[in-house]
Design a protein around this motif. Structure first.
Motif, mmCIF file in Angstrom:
data_model
loop_
_atom_site.group_PDB
_atom_site.id
_atom_site.type_symbol
_atom_site.label_atom_id
_atom_site.label_comp_id
_atom_site.label_asym_id
_atom_site.label_seq_id
_atom_site.Cartn_x
_atom_site.Cartn_y
_atom_site.Cartn_z
ATOM 1 N N LYS A 1 -52.242 31.783 11.797
ATOM 2 C CA LYS A 1 -53.118 31.214 10.777
ATOM 3 C C LYS A 1 -52.598 29.856 10.324
ATOM 4 O O LYS A 1 -51.411 29.560 10.415
ATOM 5 C CB LYS A 1 -53.184 32.139 9.561
ATOM 6 C CG LYS A 1 -53.911 33.430 9.799
ATOM 7 C CD LYS A 1 -53.944 34.214 8.506
ATOM 8 C CE LYS A 1 -54.672 35.516 8.686
ATOM 9 N NZ LYS A 1 -54.701 36.291 7.441
ATOM 10 N N GLU A 2 -53.516 29.042 9.790
ATOM 11 C CA GLU A 2 -53.145 27.705 9.325
ATOM 12 C C GLU A 2 -52.041 27.763 8.273
ATOM 13 O O GLU A 2 -51.114 26.951 8.288
ATOM 14 C CB GLU A 2 -54.375 26.986 8.763
ATOM 15 C CG GLU A 2 -55.367 26.596 9.825
ATOM 16 C CD GLU A 2 -56.577 25.877 9.260
ATOM 17 O OE1 GLU A 2 -56.952 26.115 8.078
ATOM 18 O OE2 GLU A 2 -57.150 25.066 10.004
ATOM 19 N N ARG A 3 -52.133 28.720 7.375
ATOM 20 C CA ARG A 3 -51.126 28.875 6.321
ATOM 21 C C ARG A 3 -49.750 29.149 6.928
ATOM 22 O O ARG A 3 -48.747 28.570 6.507
ATOM 23 C CB ARG A 3 -51.566 30.006 5.402
ATOM 24 C CG ARG A 3 -50.594 30.346 4.319
ATOM 25 C CD ARG A 3 -51.184 31.419 3.441
ATOM 26 N NE ARG A 3 -50.134 32.173 2.814
ATOM 27 C CZ ARG A 3 -50.351 33.075 1.885
ATOM 28 N NH1 ARG A 3 -51.577 33.347 1.497
ATOM 29 N NH2 ARG A 3 -49.360 33.722 1.342
ATOM 30 N N ILE B 1 -54.826 20.677 9.416
ATOM 31 C CA ILE B 1 -54.808 21.807 8.481
ATOM 32 C C ILE B 1 -55.256 21.345 7.093
ATOM 33 O O ILE B 1 -56.002 22.031 6.400
ATOM 34 C CB ILE B 1 -53.397 22.441 8.413
ATOM 35 C CG1 ILE B 1 -53.037 23.077 9.766
ATOM 36 C CG2 ILE B 1 -53.308 23.480 7.296
ATOM 37 C CD1 ILE B 1 -51.583 23.497 9.902
ATOM 38 N N LEU C 1 -56.483 27.989 1.799
ATOM 39 C CA LEU C 1 -55.486 28.475 2.766
ATOM 40 C C LEU C 1 -55.075 29.921 2.495
ATOM 41 O O LEU C 1 -54.281 30.490 3.235
ATOM 42 C CB LEU C 1 -54.245 27.574 2.760
ATOM 43 C CG LEU C 1 -54.422 26.184 3.365
ATOM 44 C CD1 LEU C 1 -53.192 25.315 3.108
ATOM 45 C CD2 LEU C 1 -54.701 26.283 4.866
#
Length: 163
Positions: free
Chosen positions: A2-4, A30, A103
């Motif tokens: 995931k982006e986070r 992101i 996020l």
């Protein structure tokens, strides 16, 4: 991933300078709002770099602490939108809150980072130190990274010490 999780991985890399260099475009993918600070020089206090370069230099001078690094990454994000009468810190915090929530961060965590953003250049009071020692310590770390930027020779010396 995931982006986070990607962002966390990039910002907590032990070799932050290389991590930023290798992931410059990914970070801005992101968090697209960061693209607005690339090439932006708001005033004379940025004598040898734009806001994005200033941000990366401050990150390179930071301890490996995710809260500190995330705050440094987002603390100047409101500069391009702020006019002379606006408080860019409030704009940065408002923008950061939207980013953090998108996020997947919880509101209390977003509030903590936004507090650090809004207060990152303010003097630290005795009361703040007594009420929340950890938050105060993070503010000191953030302010130290900004201070190094204002003296190019110290940034160069610090970068040599980190290698």
């Amino acid at each position: 991933m995931k982006e986070r999780e990607l962002l966390h991985s990039i910002l907590t890399d032990n070799n932050i300078e290389k991590s930023l260099q290798d992931n410059d475009e990914l970070i801005r993918k992101i968090i697209p709002e960061l693209n607005k600070i690339v090439g932006y020089k708001p005033c004379k206090s940025y004598p040898y770099a734009d806001v994005w370069e200033h941000t990366k230099l401050a990150l390179c001078n930071s301890m490996n602490n995710f809260n500190v690094r995330l705050t440094i990454l987002l603390r100047e994000i409101g500069l391009p939108q702020a006019s002379m009468e606006d408080n860019y810190l409030e704009i940065s915090a408002k923008t950061a809150r939207k980013i953090l929530i998108s996020l997947g961060y919880a509101m209390p965590y977003a509030d903590r980072i936004c507090y650090l953003i809004e207060r990152h250049i303010a003097p630290i009071t005795n009361e703040e130190t007594i009420n929340n020692e950890k938050l105060t310590y993070e503010r000191i770390l953030i302010q130290t990274c900004d201070t190094y930027f204002l003296n190019k020779e110290k940034v160069i010396v610090r970068k040599k010490m980190n290698h």
